[in-house]
Design a protein around this motif. Structure first.
Motif, PDB file in Angstrom:
ATOM      1  N   TYR A  68      12.077   1.720 -13.081  1.00 23.39           N
ATOM      2  CA  TYR A  68      10.839   1.036 -13.462  1.00 23.39           C
ATOM      3  C   TYR A  68       9.914   1.983 -14.197  1.00 23.39           C
ATOM      4  N   ALA A  69       9.034   1.388 -14.981  1.00 32.03           N
ATOM      5  CA  ALA A  69       7.851   2.092 -15.453  1.00 32.03           C
ATOM      6  C   ALA A  69       6.720   1.586 -14.575  1.00 32.03           C
ATOM      7  N   VAL A  70       5.817   2.450 -14.195  1.00 32.87           N
ATOM      8  CA  VAL A  70       4.666   2.029 -13.402  1.00 32.87           C
ATOM      9  C   VAL A  70       3.481   1.919 -14.347  1.00 32.87           C
ATOM     10  N   LEU A  71       2.928   0.720 -14.407  1.00 33.31           N
ATOM     11  CA  LEU A  71       1.788   0.409 -15.261  1.00 33.31           C
ATOM     12  C   LEU A  71       0.523   0.473 -14.420  1.00 33.31           C
ATOM     13  N   SER A  72      -0.445   1.237 -14.883  1.00 33.93           N
ATOM     14  CA  SER A  72      -1.746   1.328 -14.231  1.00 33.93           C
ATOM     15  C   SER A  72      -2.729   0.461 -15.008  1.00 33.93           C
ATOM     16  N   THR A  73      -3.362  -0.492 -14.308  1.00 31.73           N
ATOM     17  CA  THR A  73      -4.302  -1.403 -14.957  1.00 31.73           C
ATOM     18  C   THR A  73      -5.651  -1.343 -14.267  1.00 31.73           C
ATOM     19  N   GLY A  74      -6.696  -1.615 -15.027  1.00 30.56           N
ATOM     20  CA  GLY A  74      -8.045  -1.676 -14.463  1.00 30.56           C
ATOM     21  C   GLY A  74      -8.516  -0.332 -13.964  1.00 30.56           C
ATOM     22  N   GLY A  75      -9.535  -0.366 -13.151  1.00 30.90           N
ATOM     23  CA  GLY A  75     -10.073   0.857 -12.580  1.00 30.90           C
ATOM     24  C   GLY A  75     -10.767   1.732 -13.603  1.00 30.90           C
ATOM     25  N   PHE A  76     -11.280   2.846 -13.106  1.00 26.03           N
ATOM     26  CA  PHE A  76     -11.976   3.809 -13.944  1.00 26.03           C
ATOM     27  C   PHE A  76     -11.583   5.202 -13.493  1.00 26.03           C
ATOM     28  N   LEU A  77     -10.977   5.965 -14.396  1.00 24.10           N
ATOM     29  CA  LEU A  77     -10.499   7.321 -14.102  1.00 24.10           C
ATOM     30  C   LEU A  77      -9.574   7.346 -12.882  1.00 24.10           C
ATOM     31  N   GLY A  78      -8.722   6.329 -12.782  1.00 26.40           N
ATOM     32  CA  GLY A  78      -7.754   6.265 -11.695  1.00 26.40           C
ATOM     33  C   GLY A  78      -8.297   5.715 -10.391  1.00 26.40           C
ATOM     34  N   ILE A  79      -9.574   5.368 -10.345  1.00 25.02           N
ATOM     35  CA  ILE A  79     -10.169   4.828  -9.123  1.00 25.02           C
ATOM     36  C   ILE A  79     -10.221   3.312  -9.246  1.00 25.02           C
ATOM     37  N   GLY A  80      -9.658   2.628  -8.266  1.00 24.56           N
ATOM     38  CA  GLY A  80      -9.684   1.173  -8.254  1.00 24.56           C
ATOM     39  C   GLY A  80      -8.669   0.517  -9.157  1.00 24.56           C
ATOM     40  N   ASP A  81      -7.714   1.315  -9.667  1.00 27.78           N
ATOM     41  CA  ASP A  81      -6.713   0.708 -10.531  1.00 27.78           C
ATOM     42  C   ASP A  81      -5.622   0.042  -9.702  1.00 27.78           C
ATOM     43  N   THR A  82      -4.927  -0.888 -10.331  1.00 24.84           N
ATOM     44  CA  THR A  82      -3.788  -1.560  -9.715  1.00 24.84           C
ATOM     45  C   THR A  82      -2.546  -1.072 -10.427  1.00 24.84           C
ATOM     46  N   LEU A  83      -1.502  -0.832  -9.648  1.00 28.04           N
ATOM     47  CA  LEU A  83      -0.231  -0.398 -10.206  1.00 28.04           C
ATOM     48  C   LEU A  83       0.752  -1.555 -10.193  1.00 28.04           C
ATOM     49  N   HIS A  84       1.598  -1.612 -11.216  1.00 28.70           N
ATOM     50  CA  HIS A  84       2.617  -2.652 -11.333  1.00 28.70           C
ATOM     51  C   HIS A  84       3.937  -1.996 -11.705  1.00 28.70           C
ATOM     52  N   ALA A  85       4.994  -2.352 -10.996  1.00 27.94           N
ATOM     53  CA  ALA A  85       6.328  -1.905 -11.388  1.00 27.94           C
ATOM     54  C   ALA A  85       6.814  -2.838 -12.489  1.00 27.94           C
ATOM     55  N   ILE A  86       7.195  -2.259 -13.610  1.00 23.77           N
ATOM     56  CA  ILE A  86       7.649  -3.034 -14.763  1.00 23.77           C
ATOM     57  C   ILE A  86       9.113  -2.688 -15.020  1.00 23.77           C
ATOM     58  N   PRO A  87       9.990  -3.688 -15.061  1.00 25.84           N
ATOM     59  CA  PRO A  87      11.379  -3.379 -15.421  1.00 25.84           C
ATOM     60  C   PRO A  87      11.420  -2.689 -16.786  1.00 25.84           C
ATOM     61  N   TRP A  88      12.171  -1.629 -16.885  1.00 26.97           N
ATOM     62  CA  TRP A  88      12.253  -0.858 -18.117  1.00 26.97           C
ATOM     63  C   TRP A  88      12.667  -1.751 -19.291  1.00 26.97           C
ATOM     64  N   SER A  89      13.533  -2.719 -19.016  1.00 28.34           N
ATOM     65  CA  SER A  89      14.030  -3.592 -20.085  1.00 28.34           C
ATOM     66  C   SER A  89      12.977  -4.570 -20.591  1.00 28.34           C
ATOM     67  N   ALA A  90      11.838  -4.679 -19.910  1.00 31.37           N
ATOM     68  CA  ALA A  90      10.753  -5.561 -20.365  1.00 31.37           C
ATOM     69  C   ALA A  90       9.833  -4.856 -21.344  1.00 31.37           C
TER      70      ALA A  90
END
Length: 158
Positions: A68-90
């Motif tokens: 997987y690639a891990v996608l970091s969304t939202g938050g500010f400077l790594g605080i409050g962000d959400t992580l998502h596992a993304i299939p590499w093929s996507a």
């Protein structure tokens, strides 16, 4: 032809990320790259919105594959962000814009199952992994590459 043959589309017979663009520089890449060079790359949705950055690339150590690639969304400077596992093929690596494009809309990413940096899921759990791959409409990486691995073993046995 080998999988590194530029005449073979990246998606032909593999479950890797596609590559688009003409941005080929000196040194390694874009077909073979250090994982660390991809950390921090921007990710755009299929509808053109910036949805986050790659924070990690997870390897299936026993299988020798990118899980997987891990996608970091939202938050500010790594605080409050959400992580998502993304299939590499996507993912598609866009060498011109120096970013990844995910085959999902910004709303799909926003509504995707996620986790935080202190509560990672068990990524080796096949039930969890199957659900992630189904969400992104991709075959699980371990099933998609099984035939390729068997084929390679047969080639080396000759």
């Amino acid at each position: 032809m080998t999988t590194l043959d530029p005449q073979v589309p990246a998606s032909a017979g593999t479950q890797g990320a596609d590559i688009v663009g003409v941005g080929i520089g000196d040194g390694p890449g874009p077909d073979v790259m250090a994982a660390a060079t991809l950390d921090g790359n921007n990710v755009m949705s299929s509808d053109g919105e910036h949805v986050g950055k790659i924070s990690d690339i997870m390897l299936d150590v026993r299988g020798g594959r990118i899980a997987y690639a891990v996608l970091s969304t939202g938050g500010f400077l790594g605080i409050g962000d959400t992580l998502h596992a993304i299939p590499w093929s996507a993912l598609t690596l866009d060498t011109d814009d120096k970013c990844f494009v995910i085959d999902a809309s910004a709303d799909q990413i926003k509504n995707a199952p996620g986790f935080d940096k202190d509560n990672w899921p068990s990524m080796a759990d096949m039930q969890w992994g199957t659900a992630v791959h189904e969400y992104y409409k991709r075959p699980p990486y371990w099933a998609a590459t099984r035939d390729v691995v068997k084929e390679r073993r047969l080639d080396t046995d000759l």
